[in-house]
Scaffold this motif. Structure first.
Motif, PDB file in Angstrom:
ATOM      1  N   PRO A  86       3.971   6.559  12.669  1.00  0.00           N
ATOM      2  CA  PRO A  86       3.327   6.036  11.459  1.00  0.00           C
ATOM      3  C   PRO A  86       1.886   6.503  11.268  1.00  0.00           C
ATOM      4  CG  PRO A  86       4.622   4.318  12.491  1.00  0.00           C
ATOM      5  CD  PRO A  86       4.636   5.477  13.445  1.00  0.00           C
ATOM      6  N   ASP A  87       1.168   6.839  12.361  1.00  0.00           N
ATOM      7  CA  ASP A  87      -0.202   7.336  12.214  1.00  0.00           C
ATOM      8  C   ASP A  87      -0.258   8.534  11.279  1.00  0.00           C
ATOM      9  OD1 ASP A  87      -1.252   5.461  13.917  1.00  0.00           O
ATOM     10  OD2 ASP A  87      -1.500   6.823  15.619  1.00  0.00           O
ATOM     11  N   GLU A  88       0.768   9.374  11.337  1.00  0.00           N
ATOM     12  CA  GLU A  88       0.744  10.620  10.580  1.00  0.00           C
ATOM     13  C   GLU A  88       0.816  10.384   9.078  1.00  0.00           C
ATOM     14  OE1 GLU A  88       3.984  12.719  12.347  1.00  0.00           O
ATOM     15  OE2 GLU A  88       3.004  12.809  14.314  1.00  0.00           O
ATOM     16  N   ASP A  89       1.372   9.244   8.683  1.00  0.00           N
ATOM     17  CA  ASP A  89       1.536   8.943   7.261  1.00  0.00           C
ATOM     18  C   ASP A  89       0.561   7.874   6.763  1.00  0.00           C
ATOM     19  OD1 ASP A  89       3.611  10.735   7.240  1.00  0.00           O
ATOM     20  OD2 ASP A  89       5.188   9.234   7.392  1.00  0.00           O
ATOM     21  N   GLU A  90      -0.375   7.465   7.619  1.00  0.00           N
ATOM     22  CA  GLU A  90      -1.239   6.356   7.236  1.00  0.00           C
ATOM     23  C   GLU A  90      -2.055   6.624   5.965  1.00  0.00           C
ATOM     24  OE1 GLU A  90      -2.580   3.138   9.595  1.00  0.00           O
ATOM     25  OE2 GLU A  90      -4.547   4.096   9.723  1.00  0.00           O
ATOM     26  N   PRO A  91      -2.723   7.767   5.824  1.00  0.00           N
ATOM     27  CA  PRO A  91      -3.469   7.987   4.571  1.00  0.00           C
ATOM     28  C   PRO A  91      -2.557   7.938   3.342  1.00  0.00           C
ATOM     29  CG  PRO A  91      -4.147   9.562   6.250  1.00  0.00           C
ATOM     30  CD  PRO A  91      -2.931   8.874   6.785  1.00  0.00           C
ATOM     31  N   PHE A  92      -1.364   8.515   3.471  1.00  0.00           N
ATOM     32  CA  PHE A  92      -0.412   8.510   2.359  1.00  0.00           C
ATOM     33  C   PHE A  92      -0.012   7.081   2.005  1.00  0.00           C
ATOM     34  CE2 PHE A  92       4.075   8.217   1.140  1.00  0.00           C
ATOM     35  CZ  PHE A  92       4.093   8.972  -0.017  1.00  0.00           C
ATOM     36  N   CYS A  93       0.317   6.277   3.009  1.00  0.00           N
ATOM     37  CA  CYS A  93       0.780   4.904   2.757  1.00  0.00           C
ATOM     38  C   CYS A  93      -0.327   4.044   2.153  1.00  0.00           C
ATOM     39  CB  CYS A  93       1.300   4.280   4.046  1.00  0.00           C
ATOM     40  SG  CYS A  93       2.860   4.970   4.634  1.00  0.00           S
TER      41      CYS A  93
END
Length: 303
Positions: A86-93
């Motif tokens: 989930p860290d990899e998608d945090e800015p997107f989310c």
């Protein structure tokens, strides 16, 4: 190839799907060196654990003013069912929550091969049940995350589960039979190739790969009737391109409102690889418009 991706792809090291544990370590080290991305105003992040047979960690991105009746986007990260975080998608989310006003829930599901099918699906379904409240609910993901989103839609339909108002399938990884034409024609595609796909399906399905179950490989489902409306995105230079196209067309043939976008000259997961590219910005605007439709409350029926 779209010139905005050429330099990035030349510098990108290949992903090590033969050894997912080693790749996870490399990815964690890389994330630690990423530059800080500005956090959108008015969005809070909270951590939550879904109580299930196996507790499921999730992250909630909550925009200001989102109450109990706020719509929910259940977001599922990619990574071939065996890597990703989930860290990899945090800015997107976080930005998605700010732009849509929905609560975005990112699922930290168990990964193969240590936890093969149906562990990831069970974790995502537990999160779906936990956050289904009667408000509009969308399942969404990239790559294997999109495959899990499609599987959630099938499982919810087949078991009388929660109402899902839409499914967003971005470069979906759907077909364990690997029979689509682009799997052969684009077998050496950048980012994710046919050998990567073979390894990932083996990690995820193990001995089931020869006769994949419907909820493990949504493309093998014979009956797609009654599924939620769908937005399907396919990348033109992706070996997964044709399985995405075929799934969208089969949804349409089954009477499901499915919107298909095929973007030429871009690699797998292109919107995540280069979010600042002009084509990625255009697709993001389309995605926000689609989510706006999916997340609208149902009209009140008057007698």
């Amino acid at each position: 190839m779209d010139p905005e991706f050429t330099e990035f792809l030349a510098a990108m090291p290949p992903l090590q799907f033969a050894d997912p544990a080693a790749q996870r370590e490399l990815s964690a080290k890389a994330r630690a060196e990423w530059p800080e991305v500005p956090w959108p105003d008015g969005v809070a992040r909270t951590d939550h654990t879904v109580a299930a047979a196996h507790p499921v960690p999730v992250r909630r991105y909550v925009p200001d003013g989102a109450g109990d009746a706020a719509p929910v986007v259940l977001w599922i990260h990619g990574g071939g069912y065996c890597i990703g975080h989930p860290d990899e998608d945090e800015p997107f989310c976080a930005r998605l929550a700010a732009d849509t006003g929905a609560v975005v829930v990112s699922v930290d599901y168990r990964l193969a091969p240590e936890h093969p099918y149906p562990a990831a699906l069970d974790d995502c379904y537990a999160a779906l049940l936990d956050f289904a409240s009667g408000a509009p609910l969308v399942v969404a993901g990239m790559s294997a995350g999109a495959g899990l989103a499609a599987a959630l839609a099938l499982r919810a339909r087949d078991t009388g589960g929660p109402v899902i108002n839409g499914q967003v399938l971005l470069c979906p990884f759907l077909d364990a039979t690997m029979g689509a034409e682009s799997m052969a024609g684009l077998s050496a595609a950048p980012v994710f190739n046919a050998e990567d796909a073979r390894l990932c399906w083996g990690h995820y399905l193990g001995p089931l790969v020869g006769a994949p179950p419907v909820w493990g490989s949504p493309s093998v489902a014979q009956d797609l009737r009654g599924l939620p409306p769908a937005y399907v995105l396919a990348a033109g230079a992706d070996c997964l391109r044709d399985e995405a196209v075929q799934y969208a067309l089969r949804l349409q043939a089954a009477g499901v409102a499915a919107e298909l976008h095929v973007v030429p000259g871009v690699p797998h997961a292109f919107t995540a690889m280069q979010p600042g590219a002009s084509v990625s910005r255009r697709i993001r605007a389309e995605l926000l418009a689609v989510l706006g439709r999916f997340l609208e409350p149902a009209p009140v029926q008057t007698p």
